[in-house]
Design an enzyme around this catalytic site. Structure first.
Site, PDB file in Angstrom:
ATOM      1  N   LYS A   1       4.898   2.301  17.310  1.00  0.00           N
ATOM      2  CA  LYS A   1       3.595   2.522  16.675  1.00  0.00           C
ATOM      3  C   LYS A   1       2.822   1.199  16.716  1.00  0.00           C
ATOM      4  O   LYS A   1       3.111   0.269  15.961  1.00  0.00           O
ATOM      5  CB  LYS A   1       3.773   3.003  15.240  1.00  0.00           C
ATOM      6  CG  LYS A   1       2.471   3.405  14.558  1.00  0.00           C
ATOM      7  CD  LYS A   1       2.748   3.996  13.178  1.00  0.00           C
ATOM      8  CE  LYS A   1       1.464   4.481  12.511  1.00  0.00           C
ATOM      9  NZ  LYS A   1       0.537   3.375  12.229  1.00  0.00           N
TER      10      LYS A   1
ATOM     11  N   TYR B   1       0.841  -1.202   0.000  1.00  0.00           N
ATOM     12  CA  TYR B   1       0.000   0.000   0.000  1.00  0.00           C
ATOM     13  C   TYR B   1       0.880   1.257   0.000  1.00  0.00           C
ATOM     14  O   TYR B   1       0.628   2.218  -0.744  1.00  0.00           O
ATOM     15  CB  TYR B   1      -0.904  -0.001   1.229  1.00  0.00           C
ATOM     16  CG  TYR B   1      -1.746   1.245   1.381  1.00  0.00           C
ATOM     17  CD1 TYR B   1      -2.997   1.343   0.779  1.00  0.00           C
ATOM     18  CD2 TYR B   1      -1.286   2.322   2.129  1.00  0.00           C
ATOM     19  CE1 TYR B   1      -3.766   2.493   0.914  1.00  0.00           C
ATOM     20  CE2 TYR B   1      -2.042   3.481   2.267  1.00  0.00           C
ATOM     21  CZ  TYR B   1      -3.278   3.555   1.664  1.00  0.00           C
ATOM     22  OH  TYR B   1      -4.027   4.694   1.802  1.00  0.00           O
ATOM     23  N   ASP B   2       1.920   1.247   0.855  1.00  0.00           N
ATOM     24  CA  ASP B   2       2.797   2.409   0.951  1.00  0.00           C
ATOM     25  C   ASP B   2       3.497   2.702  -0.375  1.00  0.00           C
ATOM     26  O   ASP B   2       3.704   3.861  -0.742  1.00  0.00           O
ATOM     27  CB  ASP B   2       3.838   2.203   2.049  1.00  0.00           C
ATOM     28  CG  ASP B   2       3.228   2.237   3.435  1.00  0.00           C
ATOM     29  OD1 ASP B   2       2.103   2.745   3.565  1.00  0.00           O
ATOM     30  OD2 ASP B   2       3.858   1.738   4.378  1.00  0.00           O
TER      31      ASP B   2
END
Length: 639
Positions: free
Chosen positions: A118, A41-42
């Site tokens: 994260k 996706y990135d």
């Protein structure tokens, strides 16, 4: 950056990428069902931004580069965030982190950075008034989210009351610990349900259940990492310390650095340790610590300029396929599994990965002897990424021998029947079930109730005491409530929760057998497919014979609900709004304990609507239908 293209070419590629990214955004943020991993996706998002950098005219307000990917679903009430819940710009190299530092230092002198892990989960905001939790909402599109307050109140480490009576809005990440995720996957396998792809999607789906008690069962947790809106704090680090004092479970492992190289080293260290942590990480965040400096540095249309998220690429390893085995499930489904030379991925040794079906095998072009690339999807589930130079045609799943398939199905179905969440027959593990079937002592679940101690003593490893204990355990299972029996029968798609709902509706096996599809579809979460599964199962002659054999063996075929009184017997209630002193689940438990039933929607068959503050459309519908409306006090008087 590619520059050999004209505007029309760029416009065409940009439109195609935008449409593709929008689909992936909806799959990821809204449906909790991603079809590509974060790394892929990135790459697509980076290419989109690259095109917009080359051709700024391509940038529009609705471009995926300008908006958060989520949206609020209609399942829950919509909530407008008082402070936008934005996202961070992603980076994936040390040079990009150095460029971030250079941009920050153009705006401010001597910045101090905070680096924190994260956590991969569902981003939410929690609002407290006078120290009391009043609202929990998903991020949605950053401006409008979903009100999931009741579900959030069931999550571990979400304080219902703070240590100070203050008004505050905080942001956090709901996550599913890896231990909870593994338990969920095991239950889903046993129930024949679709498996959660990774802890992030499992957390998101679990937090957005219609029934808060399902959320409570999923073992979710939360880390709080930000105060939303204005605050008296001067820095992020100070705000984290303050939130910890208020009773929040604050993000762990954060450190401050005045040097970008030290920060880069720590981000790399988090990456090295992420596979040892009890929860999934998808990166690390680096933020300017001082709040005044943040305002000076400012924002873009989508991201703050004072922070970025570093995303770790998935770990991939090369190995060789030694075998492809085909397993037969209790429903007769054939599942191919690649067996390969051991590789260490995400901290554990992996030797096998599901190939799912023939279509997947064909798309990979995989067969025995091939060199493959494997990774763990979401750092959890092993998967084959690609084949390096296929050596032959793709493997073909053989047609199973009818006798082999029959034997495997019998074995799997009995193993499911005796499992903990089904009939819970202690001492009947897979090895003992296999032993009993090999020696022709059982051919189906009902045969268990014909076993004698003498039968067991003919088997290797059984002594007087162990044989007596197993017979005793089988006898005890006869008294299980019907919901366990229904689940144990293995109806496709029927898990423990739906088995209970089925029994709540019908009460005994004969009523279930004689039910029709319209009756079944009135049950919460029973749509066409699940209802048809029940009809087909109960209409199968072999299944009816099995049920009768179980009944003949002494297995109870009635649903047992613990009822302390029957004051509300036969009455149907609908709860709406916020009650003064009781949580909705507490009111529901009270009604059910007194013999009443709770429905999710108002109809002409509803006897009472119990309305609290901020009651919505259910109250309106009740008034239109002439259904009696009562408050909490009146409900308590009825009990």
């Amino acid at each position: 950056m590619v520059i050999n293209m004209d505007f029309k070419q760029a416009e065409k590629e940009h439109a195609e990428l935008s449409a593709e990214i929008e689909i992936h955004n909806r799959n990821y943020y809204v449906l909790d069902n991603p079809t590509i991993d974060d790394y892929e996706y990135d790459i697509k998002m980076r290419r989109l931004i690259e095109l917009e950098t080359l051709f700024p005219d391509l940038i529009t307000p609705d471009s995926p580069s300008q908006r958060v990917g989520g949206e609020a679903l209609s399942t829950f009430d919509k909530v407008s965030h008082t402070v936008q819940m934005g996202s961070l710009q992603d980076v994936s190299t040390s040079d990009e982190l150095r460029s971030f530092d250079a941009r920050v230092r153009k705006a401010v002198d001597t910045p101090l950075y905070v680096v924190e892990p994260k956590v991969d989960g569902l981003s939410v905001s929690l609002e407290y008034k006078n120290g009391i939790l009043v609202l929990g909402a998903t991020r949605g599109d950053g401006f409008i989210g979903e009100n999931i307050t009741r579900n959030i109140m069931e999550i571990k480490n979400v304080p219902h009351k703070l240590t100070e009576p203050i008004n505050i809005v905080v942001r956090g990440e709901i996550f599913m610990p890896l231990e909870s995720f593994e338990r969920l996957i095991q239950r889903q396998k046993e129930n024949g349900e679709q498996l959660a792809k990774n802890p992030r999607n499992a957390a998101s789906g679990s937090a957005r259940q219609k029934e808060p008690k399902i959320t409570a069962e999923r073992g979710l947790d939360i880390f709080i990492f930000n105060i939303q809106g204005e605050t008296d704090m001067i820095s992020h680090k100070k705000s984290l310390e303050y939130m910890k004092e208020l009773g929040f479970n604050v993000i762990t492992g954060y450190k401050t650095f005045d040097n970008i190289e030290l920060a880069i080293d720590y981000i790399a260290r988090i990456g090295e340790l992420r596979n040892t942590m009890p929860f999934a990480l998808d990166g690390a965040v680096i933020k300017v610590d001082n709040f005044e400096m943040r305002e000076i540095i400012g924002y873009t249309a989508k991201f703050p300029k004072w922070a970025v998220a570093f995303k770790y690429p998935p770990e991939e390893k090369e190995t060789i396929v030694r075998e492809i085995e085909v397993n037969i499930g209790r429903t007769g489904a054939l599942t191919p599994v690649a067996i390969f030379d051991p590789v260490v991925l995400a901290g554990t040794t992996v030797t096998r990965a599901s190939l799912h079906n023939q279509d997947i095998i064909n798309s990979l072009g995989i067969n025995k002897g091939d060199t493959i690339i494997v990774r763990k999807a979401g750092d959890i589930i092993p998967e084959v990424v690609k084949v390096i130079n296929p050596t032959s045609a793709p493997f073909q799943i053989p047609a199973a021998c009818p006798e082999e398939m029959k034997n495997a199905q019998i074995l799997r179905s009995i193993e499911h029947f005796v499992s903990r969440d089904a009939m819970n027959i202690d001492g009947l593990g897979e090895a003992i079930v296999e032993l009993l079937t090999e020696h022709k002592l059982i051919n189906n679940a009902a045969d268990l109730y014909k076993l004698t101690k003498e039968d067991l003593l003919t088997l290797p490893g059984f002594k007087e005491k162990s044989a007596a204990n197993l017979i005793s355990s089988i006898e005890r299972s006869k008294d299980n409530s019907l919901d366990r029996v229904i689940f144990a029968l293995g109806i496709k798609g029927i898990g423990r929760q739906s088995a209970t709902l089925l029994c709540e509706k019908f009460g005994n096996i004969d009523s279930v057998i004689s039910s029709d599809i319209d009756e079944l579809k009135t049950i919460d979460k029973f749509g066409d497919i699940l209802s048809e599964n029940v009809i087909n199962f109960m209409g199968d002659e072999q299944m009816l014979k099995l049920i009768q054999s179980l009944r003949d063996g002494g297995v109870k075929m009635e649903y047992t609900r613990k009822i302390i009184a029957d004051n509300l017997n036969g009455l149907t209630f609908v709860l709406t709004g916020t009650l003064p002193t009781m949580k909705r689940e507490e009111a529901k438990a009270l009604i059910e304990s007194l013999g009443g039933k709770c429905a999710g929607s108002v109809s002409a068959k509803t006897d009472y609507v119990v309305a609290g503050d901020d009651a919505g459309s259910k109250l309106t519908k009740a008034e239109a239908l002439g259904v009696k409306i009562i408050n909490e006090d009146e409900l308590l008087k009825m009990s």
